[in-house]
Design a protein around this motif. Structure first.
Motif, PDB file in Angstrom:
ATOM      1  N   VAL A 199       0.698   4.919  52.078  1.00  0.00           N
ATOM      2  CA  VAL A 199      -0.523   5.668  52.390  1.00  0.00           C
ATOM      3  C   VAL A 199      -1.400   4.894  53.373  1.00  0.00           C
ATOM      4  CG1 VAL A 199      -0.444   6.748  50.108  1.00  0.00           C
ATOM      5  CG2 VAL A 199      -1.946   4.795  50.480  1.00  0.00           C
ATOM      6  N   PHE A 200      -1.179   3.588  53.501  1.00  0.00           N
ATOM      7  CA  PHE A 200      -1.955   2.777  54.441  1.00  0.00           C
ATOM      8  C   PHE A 200      -1.333   2.743  55.832  1.00  0.00           C
ATOM      9  CE2 PHE A 200      -2.878   1.082  50.221  1.00  0.00           C
ATOM     10  CZ  PHE A 200      -4.264   1.027  50.235  1.00  0.00           C
ATOM     11  N   SER A 201      -0.209   3.418  56.013  1.00  0.00           N
ATOM     12  CA  SER A 201       0.502   3.363  57.290  1.00  0.00           C
ATOM     13  C   SER A 201       0.784   4.774  57.804  1.00  0.00           C
ATOM     14  CB  SER A 201       1.832   2.611  57.125  1.00  0.00           C
ATOM     15  OG  SER A 201       2.775   3.421  56.446  1.00  0.00           O
ATOM     16  N   HIS A 202       1.358   4.852  58.990  1.00  0.00           N
ATOM     17  CA  HIS A 202       1.764   6.162  59.519  1.00  0.00           C
ATOM     18  C   HIS A 202       3.194   6.509  59.121  1.00  0.00           C
ATOM     19  CE1 HIS A 202       3.571   3.390  62.365  1.00  0.00           C
ATOM     20  NE2 HIS A 202       4.257   4.363  62.903  1.00  0.00           N
ATOM     21  N   TYR A 203       3.863   5.641  58.376  1.00  0.00           N
ATOM     22  CA  TYR A 203       5.236   5.904  57.949  1.00  0.00           C
ATOM     23  C   TYR A 203       5.249   6.895  56.781  1.00  0.00           C
ATOM     24  CZ  TYR A 203       6.295   1.671  60.607  1.00  0.00           C
ATOM     25  OH  TYR A 203       6.405   0.729  61.608  1.00  0.00           O
ATOM     26  N   ARG A 204       6.179   7.826  56.843  1.00  0.00           N
ATOM     27  CA  ARG A 204       6.321   8.819  55.785  1.00  0.00           C
ATOM     28  C   ARG A 204       7.729   8.827  55.189  1.00  0.00           C
ATOM     29  NH1 ARG A 204       1.991   7.892  55.597  1.00  0.00           N
ATOM     30  NH2 ARG A 204       0.165   9.121  56.183  1.00  0.00           N
ATOM     31  N   PHE A 205       8.582   7.875  55.572  1.00  0.00           N
ATOM     32  CA  PHE A 205       9.946   7.866  55.043  1.00  0.00           C
ATOM     33  C   PHE A 205       9.952   7.613  53.539  1.00  0.00           C
ATOM     34  CE2 PHE A 205       9.202   3.397  56.119  1.00  0.00           C
ATOM     35  CZ  PHE A 205       9.696   2.730  55.012  1.00  0.00           C
ATOM     36  N   ALA A 206       8.968   6.839  53.036  1.00  0.00           N
ATOM     37  CA  ALA A 206       8.928   6.570  51.594  1.00  0.00           C
ATOM     38  C   ALA A 206       8.626   7.836  50.809  1.00  0.00           C
ATOM     39  CB  ALA A 206       7.883   5.498  51.287  1.00  0.00           C
ATOM     40  N   LEU A 207       7.807   8.730  51.378  1.00  0.00           N
ATOM     41  CA  LEU A 207       7.523   9.995  50.709  1.00  0.00           C
ATOM     42  C   LEU A 207       8.783  10.852  50.651  1.00  0.00           C
ATOM     43  CD1 LEU A 207       4.058  10.872  52.295  1.00  0.00           C
ATOM     44  CD2 LEU A 207       4.569   9.457  50.296  1.00  0.00           C
ATOM     45  N   VAL A 208       9.521  10.878  51.743  1.00  0.00           N
ATOM     46  CA  VAL A 208      10.791  11.620  51.756  1.00  0.00           C
ATOM     47  C   VAL A 208      11.780  10.987  50.789  1.00  0.00           C
ATOM     48  CG1 VAL A 208      12.758  12.286  53.198  1.00  0.00           C
ATOM     49  CG2 VAL A 208      10.427  12.439  54.103  1.00  0.00           C
ATOM     50  N   TRP A 209      11.817   9.674  50.749  1.00  0.00           N
ATOM     51  CA  TRP A 209      12.728   8.970  49.835  1.00  0.00           C
ATOM     52  C   TRP A 209      12.391   9.315  48.386  1.00  0.00           C
ATOM     53  CZ3 TRP A 209      13.883   3.006  50.464  1.00  0.00           C
ATOM     54  CH2 TRP A 209      15.051   2.692  49.759  1.00  0.00           C
ATOM     55  N   SER A 210      11.095   9.433  48.076  1.00  0.00           N
ATOM     56  CA  SER A 210      10.709   9.774  46.710  1.00  0.00           C
ATOM     57  C   SER A 210      11.271  11.122  46.296  1.00  0.00           C
ATOM     58  CB  SER A 210       9.178   9.761  46.567  1.00  0.00           C
ATOM     59  OG  SER A 210       8.577  10.847  47.255  1.00  0.00           O
ATOM     60  N   GLY A 211      11.416  12.029  47.261  1.00  0.00           N
ATOM     61  CA  GLY A 211      12.037  13.313  46.966  1.00  0.00           C
ATOM     62  C   GLY A 211      13.543  13.238  46.916  1.00  0.00           C
ATOM     63  N   MET A 212      14.146  12.536  47.856  1.00  0.00           N
ATOM     64  CA  MET A 212      15.606  12.441  47.908  1.00  0.00           C
ATOM     65  C   MET A 212      16.152  11.633  46.738  1.00  0.00           C
ATOM     66  SD  MET A 212      16.318  14.276  50.498  1.00  0.00           S
ATOM     67  CE  MET A 212      18.090  13.971  50.550  1.00  0.00           C
ATOM     68  N   ALA A 213      15.376  10.694  46.193  1.00  0.00           N
ATOM     69  CA  ALA A 213      15.846   9.870  45.075  1.00  0.00           C
ATOM     70  C   ALA A 213      16.151  10.702  43.840  1.00  0.00           C
ATOM     71  CB  ALA A 213      14.809   8.796  44.738  1.00  0.00           C
ATOM     72  N   VAL A 214      15.582  11.897  43.780  1.00  0.00           N
ATOM     73  CA  VAL A 214      15.849  12.785  42.635  1.00  0.00           C
ATOM     74  C   VAL A 214      17.336  13.120  42.554  1.00  0.00           C
ATOM     75  CG1 VAL A 214      15.315  15.046  41.638  1.00  0.00           C
ATOM     76  CG2 VAL A 214      13.505  13.703  42.738  1.00  0.00           C
ATOM     77  N   LEU A 215      18.041  13.078  43.676  1.00  0.00           N
ATOM     78  CA  LEU A 215      19.476  13.373  43.671  1.00  0.00           C
ATOM     79  C   LEU A 215      20.254  12.391  42.797  1.00  0.00           C
ATOM     80  CD1 LEU A 215      20.040  14.200  47.467  1.00  0.00           C
ATOM     81  CD2 LEU A 215      19.802  15.803  45.565  1.00  0.00           C
ATOM     82  N   SER A 216      19.716  11.187  42.594  1.00  0.00           N
ATOM     83  CA  SER A 216      20.430  10.204  41.776  1.00  0.00           C
ATOM     84  C   SER A 216      20.494  10.607  40.311  1.00  0.00           C
ATOM     85  CB  SER A 216      19.772   8.825  41.911  1.00  0.00           C
ATOM     86  OG  SER A 216      18.476   8.825  41.340  1.00  0.00           O
TER      87      SER A 216
END
Length: 472
Positions: A410-427
């Protein structure tokens, strides 16, 4: 009502959808029903994204984050059985038994008289040198342990939960000695309190760094955060709170108190130690040494009640197993594993795991040495990249491991961690059977999306760094 709160009808609808999804996840979806779980998580993530892009007001978002968490209060953790080990450890500590000294399979309990003999080959490699002092356990405590034992997912391993976790476990056991539901309820209250402090810290730090405080909602309303931390009772909630407290104290120049905060964070989960090399250039060598000494002293104080040779030996053995034996939802390791099998004819995790961990250590030192703007506002970004490297090279990545990345992002312009939080559900697909068989196609899809977005975002121009007026 919408005129007075700033909420539009679409916000009310999306919040209602979110609430329905979380109630369904908390009370109706078994862990084995992967496709049903995936459906409700997709609904929750869809509502989460829509709430952000329709600009849910900050105050309404904070209230919603709290209310959505309160929906979980009476629930047992739906998708994780780790809390059974939490309760086991708490019962031992309450009886005055060091949980780091004995494995659960070393106890002879009512209804399980032969469990000390029924060891696996892996347990034999961790053979005990003494018998547990079962005379310290009351009949009621032995009964509760006997109830918990069949539910443990790691009866042949020593505890790896540090003292801050153990303190919470024993407090919950003493308040609810015979109730697993009451135990989970108290743990959830502790983690909710940590999340409330996290919400306050996120808002204060974002404003201090000249950023939009509404970014805090990217973490506070994230479905993986709600499900894994509030729902499944994982202590990353407390780690995130302490890491943000560390950042706030360092920003204000309170080096000694910051060292205490890091010590408590490490005494909750060991991973925050990775932040140390990122602080050398920010603090300077002498202040960094003071900070490290305070961190070490804090760790020593909280570990004192458990100090023994077995503490270091047994935790070391369990951590060694983590890097050399465990594998779940990995990325680069799963690419290297077949290469090792082709070259040697068997799984080379015992060599690949430590080699990847060493690569992370080297990468962290290089990142710390080459960081272009080592000020406090850029510390979350640097730690985000370091933890991302760690998890991309790790042999085990459970979904809740991603939550600190969500907080830091949230302190950066990166959003890959937000996408990862969704994709991790596949595990979660691995939990469809008792054998925990992973679907490597789903794992591949998860990391193809995450790594692809990560590389794309790394190529984007970085925003101008925030001036750090407090840098000394």
């Amino acid at each position: 009502m919408p005129q007075s709160t700033g909420l539009r009808p679409v916000h009310w609808l999306l919040l209602l959808i979110s609430a329905v999804a979380y109630v369904a996840l908390a009370y109706t979806v078994p862990r084995q029903s992967f496709w049903l779980l995936l459906t409700w998580m997709a609904v929750a993530f869809g509502a989460y994204a829509a709430l952000w892009y329709t600009r849910l007001p900050l105050k309404a978002g904070l209230a919603a984050a709290l209310l959505l968490r309160l929906l979980w209060l009476p629930a047992l953790p739906p998708f994780s059985d780790d809390y059974h080990r939490f309760r086991w450890d708490g019962l031992l500590v309450a009886a005055g038994i060091n949980p780091y000294q004995f494995r659960p399979d070393e106890f002879t309990l009512p209804g399980h008289p032969a469990q000390t003999q029924a060891k696996t080959g892996l347990a034999d490699t961790l053979s005990p040198v003494q018998h547990p002092p079962q005379h310290l356990l009351s009949a009621a405590a032995q009964h509760q342990l006997a109830v918990e034992y069949p539910l443990l997912n790691s009866p042949h391993y020593y505890s790896v939960y540090p003292p801050v976790c153990q303190a919470v476990f024993v407090a919950a056991v003493k308040m609810f000695p015979t109730s697993a539901t009451g135990f989970a309820f108290l743990l959830r209250l502790v983690l909710l309190a940590a999340e409330l402090v996290t919400a306050w810290l996120l808002g204060r730090l974002l404003l201090a760094f000249g950023q939009d405080a509404r970014r805090a909602l990217l973490y506070l309303l994230n479905p993986l955060v709600l499900v894994e931390l509030t729902g499944n009772l994982h202590f990353e909630a407390l780690v995130i709170c302490l890491l943000l407290l560390l950042l706030g104290l360092l920003w204000r120049g309170r080096v000694v108190l910051a060292g205490v905060a890091l010590g408590l964070a490490v005494a909750t989960k060991f991973l925050p130690l990775l932040v140390l090399p990122l602080l050398v250039r920010r603090l300077g060598w002498w202040r960094w040494l003071l900070f490290s000494v305070v961190t070490g002293a804090t760790l020593l104080v909280v570990f004192v009640p458990f100090l023994s040779w077995e503490l270091f030996s047994n935790i070391g053995k369990s951590l060694n197993l983590y890097f050399r034996s465990f594998e779940f939802n990995a990325s680069f390791y799963y690419l290297l594993r077949p290469v090792g099998q082709w070259l040697t004819g068997y799984n080379e995790i015992a060599r690949i795991g430590p080699a990847l961990a060493l690569t992370t250590a080297v990468g962290g030192l290089l990142l710390a040495a080459r960081e272009p703007h080592p000020n406090w506002p850029m510390l979350p970004r640097a730690l985000l990249l370091l933890l991302t490297l760690y998890y991309l090279l790790a042999t085990t990545v459970h979904p809740w491991y991603i939550t600190p990345l969500v907080a830091l992002s949230v302190f950066s312009h990166y959003r890959f961690a937000l996408v990862w939080s969704g994709m991790a559900v596949l595990s979660y697909a691995a939990y469809q059977t008792l054998a925990y068989t992973e679907n490597l196609w789903l794992v591949g899809l998860e990391y193809a999306v995450v790594i692809g977005l990560f590389l794309w975002e790394m190529r984007r121009p970085r925003p101008r760094p925030v001036a750090d007026l407090r840098q000394r």
